[in-house]
Write an enzyme that holds these catalytic residues in place. Structure first.
Site, PDB file in Angstrom:
ATOM      1  N   ASP A  51      67.288  57.141  61.255  1.00  0.00           N
ATOM      2  CA  ASP A  51      67.327  55.716  61.637  1.00  0.00           C
ATOM      3  C   ASP A  51      68.238  55.542  62.859  1.00  0.00           C
ATOM      4  O   ASP A  51      67.894  54.858  63.822  1.00  0.00           O
ATOM      5  CB  ASP A  51      67.900  54.848  60.507  1.00  0.00           C
ATOM      6  CG  ASP A  51      67.095  54.897  59.221  1.00  0.00           C
ATOM      7  OD1 ASP A  51      66.477  53.897  58.862  1.00  0.00           O
ATOM      8  OD2 ASP A  51      67.090  55.954  58.559  1.00  0.00           O
ATOM      9  N   ASP A 118      62.655  48.124  64.498  1.00  0.00           N
ATOM     10  CA  ASP A 118      62.954  48.799  63.234  1.00  0.00           C
ATOM     11  C   ASP A 118      62.691  50.280  63.504  1.00  0.00           C
ATOM     12  O   ASP A 118      61.549  50.728  63.540  1.00  0.00           O
ATOM     13  CB  ASP A 118      62.053  48.271  62.114  1.00  0.00           C
ATOM     14  CG  ASP A 118      62.467  48.811  60.757  1.00  0.00           C
ATOM     15  OD1 ASP A 118      63.165  49.842  60.714  1.00  0.00           O
ATOM     16  OD2 ASP A 118      62.081  48.198  59.749  1.00  0.00           O
ATOM     17  N   THR A 123      62.910  53.659  54.901  1.00  0.00           N
ATOM     18  CA  THR A 123      63.952  54.699  54.849  1.00  0.00           C
ATOM     19  C   THR A 123      64.072  55.326  53.464  1.00  0.00           C
ATOM     20  O   THR A 123      64.189  56.551  53.346  1.00  0.00           O
ATOM     21  CB  THR A 123      65.312  54.105  55.283  1.00  0.00           C
ATOM     22  OG1 THR A 123      65.142  53.500  56.552  1.00  0.00           O
ATOM     23  CG2 THR A 123      66.381  55.172  55.377  1.00  0.00           C
ATOM     24  N   LYS A 224      52.605  48.584  54.633  1.00  0.00           N
ATOM     25  CA  LYS A 224      51.807  47.628  53.859  1.00  0.00           C
ATOM     26  C   LYS A 224      50.817  46.895  54.777  1.00  0.00           C
ATOM     27  O   LYS A 224      49.663  46.666  54.407  1.00  0.00           O
ATOM     28  CB  LYS A 224      52.727  46.648  53.119  1.00  0.00           C
ATOM     29  CG  LYS A 224      53.484  47.309  51.962  1.00  0.00           C
ATOM     30  CD  LYS A 224      54.108  46.310  51.052  1.00  0.00           C
ATOM     31  CE  LYS A 224      55.598  46.271  50.996  1.00  0.00           C
ATOM     32  NZ  LYS A 224      56.351  47.499  50.841  1.00  0.00           N
ATOM     33  N   ASP A 247      61.165  43.960  60.381  1.00  0.00           N
ATOM     34  CA  ASP A 247      60.103  44.521  59.533  1.00  0.00           C
ATOM     35  C   ASP A 247      58.751  43.883  59.849  1.00  0.00           C
ATOM     36  O   ASP A 247      57.707  44.517  59.641  1.00  0.00           O
ATOM     37  CB  ASP A 247      60.388  44.250  58.047  1.00  0.00           C
ATOM     38  CG  ASP A 247      61.590  44.998  57.526  1.00  0.00           C
ATOM     39  OD1 ASP A 247      61.638  46.217  57.715  1.00  0.00           O
ATOM     40  OD2 ASP A 247      62.479  44.355  56.925  1.00  0.00           O
TER      41      ASP A 247
HETATM   42  O1  LIG Z   1      63.607  49.613  57.637  1.00  0.00           O
HETATM   43  P1  LIG Z   1      63.857  49.638  56.171  1.00  0.00           P
HETATM   44  O2  LIG Z   1      65.245  49.226  55.806  1.00  0.00           O
HETATM   45  O3  LIG Z   1      63.370  50.855  55.479  1.00  0.00           O
HETATM   46  O4  LIG Z   1      62.918  48.393  55.736  1.00  0.00           O
HETATM   47  C1  LIG Z   1      62.730  48.054  54.398  1.00  0.00           C
HETATM   48  C2  LIG Z   1      62.387  46.619  54.322  1.00  0.00           C
HETATM   49  O5  LIG Z   1      63.471  45.856  54.764  1.00  0.00           O
HETATM   50  C3  LIG Z   1      62.065  46.242  52.939  1.00  0.00           C
HETATM   51  O6  LIG Z   1      61.643  44.916  52.922  1.00  0.00           O
HETATM   52  C4  LIG Z   1      60.979  47.109  52.389  1.00  0.00           C
HETATM   53  O7  LIG Z   1      60.911  46.803  51.035  1.00  0.00           O
HETATM   54  P2  LIG Z   1      59.710  47.093  50.107  1.00  0.00           P
HETATM   55  O8  LIG Z   1      59.083  48.381  50.482  1.00  0.00           O
HETATM   56  O9  LIG Z   1      60.365  47.101  48.799  1.00  0.00           O
HETATM   57  O10 LIG Z   1      58.758  45.967  50.336  1.00  0.00           O
HETATM   58  C5  LIG Z   1      61.324  48.565  52.507  1.00  0.00           C
HETATM   59  O11 LIG Z   1      60.260  49.395  52.119  1.00  0.00           O
HETATM   60  C6  LIG Z   1      61.616  48.907  53.885  1.00  0.00           C
HETATM   61  O12 LIG Z   1      60.468  48.775  54.629  1.00  0.00           O
HETATM   62 MG   LIG Z   2      62.159  48.018  57.772  1.00  0.00          MG
HETATM   63 MG   LIG Z   3      66.840  49.773  56.615  1.00  0.00          MG
HETATM   64 MG   LIG Z   4      64.469  50.443  59.170  1.00  0.00          MG
END
Ligand SMILES: O=P(O)(O)O[C@H]1[C@H](O)[C@@H](O)[C@H](OP(=O)(O)O)[C@@H](O)[C@H]1O
Ligand SMILES: [Mg+2]
Ligand SMILES: [Mg+2]
Ligand SMILES: [Mg+2]
Length: 309
Positions: A51, A118, A123, A224, A247
């Site tokens: 990241d 992002d 992650t 998604k 996101d």
């Molecule tokens: O970039 P990251 O922190 O991996 O982004 C998160 C999102 O913020 C989070 O909403 C997602 O949640 P869900 O998968 O539970 O819907 C998560 O997967 C990451 O995309």
């Molecule tokens: Mg994200």
């Molecule tokens: Mg994150």
């Molecule tokens: Mg991220």
């Protein structure tokens, strides 16, 4: 050619090349095996060396090429963090520069542009080896609207031999999409994609109210939305806070360029203005082209909707 194209196509052209490099960095960190995991503040909220490094690559490269735009990245990183010279991308995707740009995007100035980055979406899934959930997201907003986006999948085809590893898709509102084959979801069914790691009783109650035939619980907001535009799901439903502007900015632009929609649980589009708070507090409802977005909105239980403000 690069000098004559308007700013938005030039930004997309550069973002494609930059996202590809960020994807290589993400794969390299995984291959070396030391992920350098740090726990952030939320539930299942991790940061890894991938990241951090991918964000440095993206932000340094974009700001060198476009010094006057605003760039907002997910990760808090000291501005003097070292950036190896081979992370600084100057290439651009030439095909994008040849696209016809609609009138409303012809005259955009750098000061109006906000890029939401992002560097690694999904992650937690990355750390768990669910590599096809991982994306790199670069979303481009003009004023408060998301107008263009790039989604890079560093591990696309990773389980197939003799197929090119990784791919990058893009979309520009009013222009179209590229890098993949859009597909409609199957008729006569309702397939909903949602969180795999941040479910709550409200998230589940909202899904139940929509009576889906199938629920795809997967990681990553980018992943998604990919399921929607490749016809594997009809809607992405997350009746909870937790998702952030970085996101949704890129996925929203690509989805909308294809005729889909992304809003909160009140049917309101998110603002991507540079001063907007990051959290998508109203939840996420995204629907593919031809889906009745209003139908899904009406099914959200009122008591749950009221909490999402
Ligand atoms: O970039 P990251 O922190 O991996 O982004 C998160 C999102 O913020 C989070 O909403 C997602 O949640 P869900 O998968 O539970 O819907 C998560 O997967 C990451 O995309
Ligand atoms: Mg994200
Ligand atoms: Mg994150
Ligand atoms: Mg991220």
């Amino acid at each position: 050619m690069a000098q004559t194209a308007p700013l938005i196509p030039r930004l997309v052209a550069s973002s494609i090349a930059i996202a590809n490099r960020a994807g290589e960095i993400i794969r390299n960190v995984m291959s070396k095996g030391d992920l350098g995991i740090v726990e952030k503040t939320g539930k299942n909220d991790l940061q890894t060396e991938a990241d951090r490094s991918a964000q440095r690559c993206i932000i340094t490269s974009l700001s060198k090429q476009f010094p006057s735009i605003t760039i907002i990245g997910e990760e808090d990183e000291p501005s003097d963090s070292p950036v190896p010279s081979d992370w600084v991308v100057s290439e651009v995707d030439q095909d994008i520069l040849r696209l016809e740009c609609p009138d409303n995007l012809q005259q955009v100035s750098a000061e109006e542009v906000v890029v939401w980055v992002d560097p690694l979406d999904g992650t937690s899934e990355y750390t768990q080896g669910l590599l096809d959930h991982v994306t790199v997201l670069i979303g481009i907003a003009v004023g408060n609207r998301s107008v263009a986006g790039v989604i890079h999948q560093p591990y696309y085809n990773y389980q197939k031999e003799n197929e090119p590893l990784g791919r990058t898709i893009w979309g520009i509102r009013g222009v179209g999409v590229g890098g993949f084959e859009p597909k409609a979801a199957p008729e006569g069914q309702r397939i909903i994609t949602t969180t795999r790691s941040h479910s709550t009783p409200e998230v589940q109650a909202t899904l139940d109210a929509m009576k889906p035939d199938n629920i795809l619980r997967v990681g990553g907001a980018g992943h998604k939305v990919m399921l929607l535009i490749e016809g594997k799901a009809h809607a992405y439903v997350f009746a909870s806070a937790g998702c952030k502007r970085w996101d949704t900015c890129a996925p929203e632009a690509i989805l909308v360029a294809l005729g889909g929609k992304l809003t909160d649980m009140h049917g309101k589009e998110y603002s991507y203005d540079k001063n907007t708070p990051f959290p998508n507090k109203g939840g996420v409802l995204a629907t593919g082209k031809g889906e009745n977005h209003e139908w899904y909105l009406e099914k959200v239980p009122e008591a749950i909707r009221k909490k999402l403000v």
